[in-house]
Design an enzyme around this catalytic site. Structure first.
Site, mmCIF file in Angstrom:
data_model
loop_
_atom_site.group_PDB
_atom_site.id
_atom_site.type_symbol
_atom_site.label_atom_id
_atom_site.label_comp_id
_atom_site.label_asym_id
_atom_site.label_seq_id
_atom_site.Cartn_x
_atom_site.Cartn_y
_atom_site.Cartn_z
ATOM 1 N N SER A 11 -14.794 20.285 18.060
ATOM 2 C CA SER A 11 -14.852 20.016 19.506
ATOM 3 C C SER A 11 -15.710 18.795 19.831
ATOM 4 C CB SER A 11 -15.364 21.259 20.245
ATOM 5 O OG SER A 11 -16.642 21.621 19.764
ATOM 6 N N GLY A 49 -25.280 4.206 21.529
ATOM 7 C CA GLY A 49 -24.911 2.849 21.932
ATOM 8 C C GLY A 49 -23.771 2.800 22.920
ATOM 9 N N GLY A 50 -22.620 3.393 22.567
ATOM 10 C CA GLY A 50 -21.503 3.434 23.508
ATOM 11 C C GLY A 50 -20.149 3.246 22.867
ATOM 12 N N GLU A 116 -24.373 -4.856 20.167
ATOM 13 C CA GLU A 116 -24.879 -4.253 18.928
ATOM 14 C C GLU A 116 -24.556 -5.167 17.755
ATOM 15 O OE1 GLU A 116 -24.307 0.134 18.553
ATOM 16 O OE2 GLU A 116 -23.302 -0.092 20.467
ATOM 17 N N HIS A 241 -27.291 3.863 8.785
ATOM 18 C CA HIS A 241 -27.791 3.171 9.975
ATOM 19 C C HIS A 241 -29.172 2.612 9.640
ATOM 20 C CE1 HIS A 241 -28.935 2.212 14.045
ATOM 21 N NE2 HIS A 241 -27.739 2.566 14.480
ATOM 22 N N ARG A 288 -24.354 -3.753 10.198
ATOM 23 C CA ARG A 288 -25.390 -2.809 9.768
ATOM 24 C C ARG A 288 -25.452 -2.600 8.261
ATOM 25 N NH1 ARG A 288 -23.357 2.331 13.146
ATOM 26 N NH2 ARG A 288 -24.221 1.066 14.797
ATOM 27 N N HIS A 349 -25.290 7.809 8.168
ATOM 28 C CA HIS A 349 -24.935 7.803 9.588
ATOM 29 C C HIS A 349 -23.459 8.057 9.825
ATOM 30 C CE1 HIS A 349 -25.255 6.640 13.790
ATOM 31 N NE2 HIS A 349 -24.330 5.705 13.640
ATOM 32 N N ARG A 384 -17.984 0.057 9.171
ATOM 33 C CA ARG A 384 -17.546 0.160 10.569
ATOM 34 C C ARG A 384 -18.383 -0.740 11.479
ATOM 35 N NH1 ARG A 384 -19.501 3.646 14.961
ATOM 36 N NH2 ARG A 384 -21.061 4.234 13.445
ATOM 37 N N LEU A 390 -16.100 5.915 18.512
ATOM 38 C CA LEU A 390 -15.655 6.660 19.702
ATOM 39 C C LEU A 390 -14.315 6.076 20.139
ATOM 40 C CD1 LEU A 390 -19.015 6.987 21.712
ATOM 41 C CD2 LEU A 390 -17.904 8.735 20.330
HETATM 42 P P1 FAD Z 1 -17.793 15.204 15.873
HETATM 43 O O1 FAD Z 1 -18.176 14.691 17.182
HETATM 44 O O2 FAD Z 1 -18.852 15.256 14.827
HETATM 45 O O3 FAD Z 1 -17.203 16.661 16.064
HETATM 46 C C1 FAD Z 1 -16.902 17.466 14.944
HETATM 47 C C2 FAD Z 1 -16.679 18.874 15.422
HETATM 48 O O4 FAD Z 1 -16.144 19.669 14.382
HETATM 49 C C3 FAD Z 1 -17.939 19.589 15.863
HETATM 50 O O5 FAD Z 1 -17.621 20.308 17.017
HETATM 51 C C4 FAD Z 1 -18.241 20.533 14.709
HETATM 52 O O6 FAD Z 1 -18.978 21.661 15.069
HETATM 53 C C5 FAD Z 1 -16.835 20.893 14.301
HETATM 54 N N1 FAD Z 1 -16.681 21.381 12.927
HETATM 55 C C6 FAD Z 1 -17.033 20.767 11.785
HETATM 56 N N2 FAD Z 1 -16.696 21.535 10.737
HETATM 57 C C7 FAD Z 1 -16.118 22.650 11.229
HETATM 58 C C8 FAD Z 1 -15.575 23.819 10.653
HETATM 59 N N3 FAD Z 1 -15.565 24.038 9.324
HETATM 60 N N4 FAD Z 1 -15.061 24.772 11.462
HETATM 61 C C9 FAD Z 1 -15.080 24.620 12.810
HETATM 62 N N5 FAD Z 1 -15.602 23.540 13.411
HETATM 63 C C10 FAD Z 1 -16.099 22.559 12.624
HETATM 64 N N6 FAD Z 1 -20.146 5.988 17.517
HETATM 65 C C11 FAD Z 1 -19.826 5.092 18.473
HETATM 66 O O7 FAD Z 1 -18.680 4.656 18.573
HETATM 67 N N7 FAD Z 1 -20.777 4.683 19.365
HETATM 68 C C12 FAD Z 1 -22.067 5.120 19.314
HETATM 69 O O8 FAD Z 1 -22.887 4.747 20.136
HETATM 70 C C13 FAD Z 1 -22.424 6.042 18.297
HETATM 71 N N8 FAD Z 1 -23.703 6.487 18.191
HETATM 72 C C14 FAD Z 1 -23.983 7.462 17.274
HETATM 73 C C15 FAD Z 1 -25.269 8.002 17.235
HETATM 74 C C16 FAD Z 1 -25.555 9.052 16.375
HETATM 75 C C17 FAD Z 1 -26.946 9.642 16.334
HETATM 76 C C18 FAD Z 1 -24.542 9.557 15.524
HETATM 77 C C19 FAD Z 1 -24.817 10.693 14.584
HETATM 78 C C20 FAD Z 1 -23.271 8.996 15.536
HETATM 79 C C21 FAD Z 1 -22.984 7.952 16.406
HETATM 80 N N9 FAD Z 1 -21.711 7.388 16.458
HETATM 81 C C22 FAD Z 1 -21.401 6.478 17.415
HETATM 82 C C23 FAD Z 1 -20.613 7.918 15.638
HETATM 83 C C24 FAD Z 1 -19.775 8.859 16.501
HETATM 84 O O9 FAD Z 1 -20.622 9.613 17.323
HETATM 85 C C25 FAD Z 1 -18.943 9.795 15.676
HETATM 86 O O10 FAD Z 1 -18.268 9.100 14.660
HETATM 87 C C26 FAD Z 1 -17.908 10.482 16.545
HETATM 88 O O11 FAD Z 1 -18.536 11.054 17.656
HETATM 89 C C27 FAD Z 1 -17.186 11.532 15.741
HETATM 90 O O12 FAD Z 1 -16.404 12.298 16.610
HETATM 91 P P2 FAD Z 1 -15.511 13.449 15.992
HETATM 92 O O13 FAD Z 1 -14.875 14.130 17.123
HETATM 93 O O14 FAD Z 1 -14.672 12.905 14.913
HETATM 94 O O15 FAD Z 1 -16.580 14.414 15.261
HETATM 95 C C1 SIN Z 2 -26.181 3.106 17.761
HETATM 96 O O1 SIN Z 2 -26.325 3.329 18.958
HETATM 97 O O2 SIN Z 2 -26.916 2.372 17.107
HETATM 98 C C2 SIN Z 2 -25.081 3.772 17.031
HETATM 99 C C3 SIN Z 2 -23.826 3.097 17.326
HETATM 100 C C4 SIN Z 2 -22.774 3.488 16.355
HETATM 101 O O3 SIN Z 2 -23.013 4.180 15.373
HETATM 102 O O4 SIN Z 2 -21.624 3.077 16.585
#
Ligand code: FAD
Ligand code: SIN
Length: 520
Positions: A11, A49-50, A116, A241, A288, A349, A384, A390
């Site tokens: 989610s 970041g965004g 960034e 990161h 990065r 990261h 990346r 996002l």
């Molecule tokens: P997630 O958002 O990680 O969601 C995964 C979901 O799967 C979660 O709900 C989890 O509970 C669920 N899940 C996992 N395994 C299971 C399982 N076995 N059974 C059931 N549920 C499960 N990216 C950007 O583009 N811009 C940014 O500014 C940025 N900043 C970041 C800052 C931080 C601190 C971090 C950690 C990452 C950042 N990223 C950023 C990267 C970005 O946030 C992620 O790559 C992106 O949000 C991943 O989205 P997703 O939906 O693929 O996974």
């Molecule tokens: C950050 O805000 O530095 C993270 C951005 C990203 O991972 O894309």
């Protein structure tokens, strides 16, 4: 047994975006989302970041964003994918805003754009320094209005259901029929039978003890897909990161966003030397991989525990307005950034690789789709570009949604046996799990970190094999628990990272092996 048309595992931004779209459009179909913690817990929630999107057509252009992405990816991006994602970005952002996501506005009333590392212009749309929190909030709110969606929190997907589990003739082409899911509150394993399954399980950060990811990031989706024999690629490209807040504790570290360097912060050694210009003419705003490798080099040379981010020269009122969460977290750690430098270290990261998908999000397994960080689309190549993930999740969730509209899946008609745990028992000693997790994280940090060597990778294989055997034995004789499954998944992920690292014979982007030919 639950019967659903669409099963979404995860989610975060990827799973929720797909779920909202498909449930809105196909109101006669059912969508079931399983997620292993609170409904909003995800990497998405912590994104700072965004979202990188081309909006300012005076300063920016699709061509510039494409070029920046290709440069960051160091020659390994799929150029068609890059162009597709970049060009679809503005429309997807607009849709997210229509769903209620708010982003910061500048003095002229336009969306405020941050900058960034690796970006040649300002193009990162953000909500202060909690963009992901806002995105997650808006998506969950949109989902709540949809009667055909069931969201099951604290439900852990254990394994994908494929022919392997069924009494049907095996064909060469594997298909997915849903998943076995652990209800973490009752301990029961339920069978979820689905016509189409989307893996949106996010990243792998926790495989390394020191990470910016929350503890849910254990690579479950990649491990499940690997066990089901899906194609997995680019696992060697773990992105570190450069600037996680240094603290002595193990486990997730708070991120100091790259946007802080985009705002003018400077990296220094303990002695005050600004070292980034020694490595790259873009200095603190190099991509990065380069900044992380440079910090790693400085730390190895000096023996220091961290380098420092100097914000003391910045406009503090503006800083607090842009980065209120970072400011507060530093204060909570007794760092007053008006006068103190912030101690920072690189931390795992993001995973650039994962489950291979085509432009519709289809994996190599029939009726199994993947989206977001667990997928490998070809957008990121060897590294990346910041804030492109996002964006990638938004675009690919939409692509998979459109594919499903154009190619409705047939309802599956097979009988699926319930989960078989005969002969297993509740483990008496959880210390085995904790101990092996600590060993795994130490192994990955010390032998499979930012800078690798062929000798260290070979040693990692031997050590991992011991951990694997002990945990597999435990798994076969135990009733399923979340921590045991996560550990098993992280071992699969580590195996993939190490194996694919050994296969890569040249250094690219985030992959650096001392024994390879192309130097830093
Ligand atoms: P997630 O958002 O990680 O969601 C995964 C979901 O799967 C979660 O709900 C989890 O509970 C669920 N899940 C996992 N395994 C299971 C399982 N076995 N059974 C059931 N549920 C499960 N990216 C950007 O583009 N811009 C940014 O500014 C940025 N900043 C970041 C800052 C931080 C601190 C971090 C950690 C990452 C950042 N990223 C950023 C990267 C970005 O946030 C992620 O790559 C992106 O949000 C991943 O989205 P997703 O939906 O693929 O996974
Ligand atoms: C950050 O805000 O530095 C993270 C951005 C990203 O991972 O894309």
């Amino acid at each position: 047994m639950i019967r659903t048309n669409f099963l979404v595992i995860g989610s975060g931004v990827a799973g929720l975006t797909f779920a909202v779209k498909i449930a809105q459009k196909l109101s006669d179909k059912t969508v079931t989302i399983v997620t292993k913690a609170d409904e909003d817990e995800s990497n998405t929630k912590y994104a700072q970041g965004g979202v990188a999107v081309v909006l300012d057509l005076e300063e920016d252009s699709f061509q510039k964003h494409i070029r920046d992405t290709l440069v960051a990816g160091d020659g390994l991006c799929d150029e068609e994918v890059v162009e597709m994602v970049v060009k679809k970005g503005p429309k997807r952002l607009k849709e997210l805003m229509l769903w209620g996501a708010n982003f910061d506005i500048d003095a002229s009333g336009k969306l405020d754009l941050g900058r960034e590392g690796g970006h040649s212009v300002h193009r990162v749309v953000h909500h202060k320094d909690i963009t992901g929190y806002e995105v997650e909030r808006a998506l969950l709110q949109s989902l709540n209005r949809l009667p055909n969606v069931t969201l099951l929190s604290y439900h852990f997907a254990v394994d994908l259901i494929t022919e392997h589990h069924l009494e049907v003739p095996k064909s060469r082409q594997v298909s997915c029929y849903g998943a076995y899911v652990l209800n973490q509150r009752t301990g029961d394993i339920i069978t979820i039978k689905a016509d189409s399954t989307l893996l949106a399980t996010g990243g792998i950060g926790h495989v390394y003890g020191r990470t910016t990811n929350p503890v849910i990031a254990t690579g479950d989706g990649i491990a499940m897909a690997y066990r089901a024999k899906a194609e997995i690629r680019d696992m060697e490209f773990v992105q570190f990161h450069p600037t996680a807040l240094f603290t002595a504790k193990e486990g997730p570290l708070f991120l100091i966003s790259e946007a802080v360097r985009g705002f003018g912060a400077i990296l220094r050694t303990k002695n005050g030397h600004r070292f980034m210009p020694d490595y790259d003419e873009r200095a603190e705003l190099a991509s990065r991989d380069i900044v992380s490798q440079s910090i790693d080099n400085e730390l190895k040379r000096s023996g220091d525990t961290s380098v420092f981010l100097d914000c003391t020269h910045l406009d503090m009122d503006e800083f607090k307005r842009h980065f209120p969460t970072i400011y507060k977290e530093c204060l909570a750690n007794h760092i007053a950034i008006e006068t103190d430098w912030i101690p920072v270290v690189p931390a795992s990261h993001y995973l650039c690789g994962g489950v291979v998908v085509d432009k519709h999000g289809r994996t190599s397994i029939t009726n199994l789709f993947a989206c977001g960080e667990c997928s490998r689309t070809g957008l990121h190549g060897a590294n990346r570009l910041a804030s492109n993930s996002l964006l990638e999740a938004l675009v690919y969730a939409n692509n998979s949604f459109k594919y499903h509209l154009a190619h409705p899946v047939d309802p599956i008609d097979v009988s699926i046996p319930p989960w078989d745990d005969e002969g297993t028992h509740i483990p008496k000693e959880y210390i085995l799990i904790r101990h092996n997790l600590t060993k795994l994280q130490a192994l990955m940090r010390d032998y499979v970190g930012i800078v690798r060597s062929s000798d260290r990778l070979a040693k990692a294989v031997l050590h991992l094999d011991l951990i694997y055997k002990e945990v597999e034995e435990l798994y076969k004789s135990s009733k399923i628990t979340t921590t045991l499954c996560e550990l098993r998944n992280m071992i699969n992920v580590a195996h993939l990272i190490i194996g694919q690292s050994m296969e890569r014979k040249e250094n690219r982007g985030g992959y650096y092996n001392l024994d390879n030919t192309i130097a830093l």
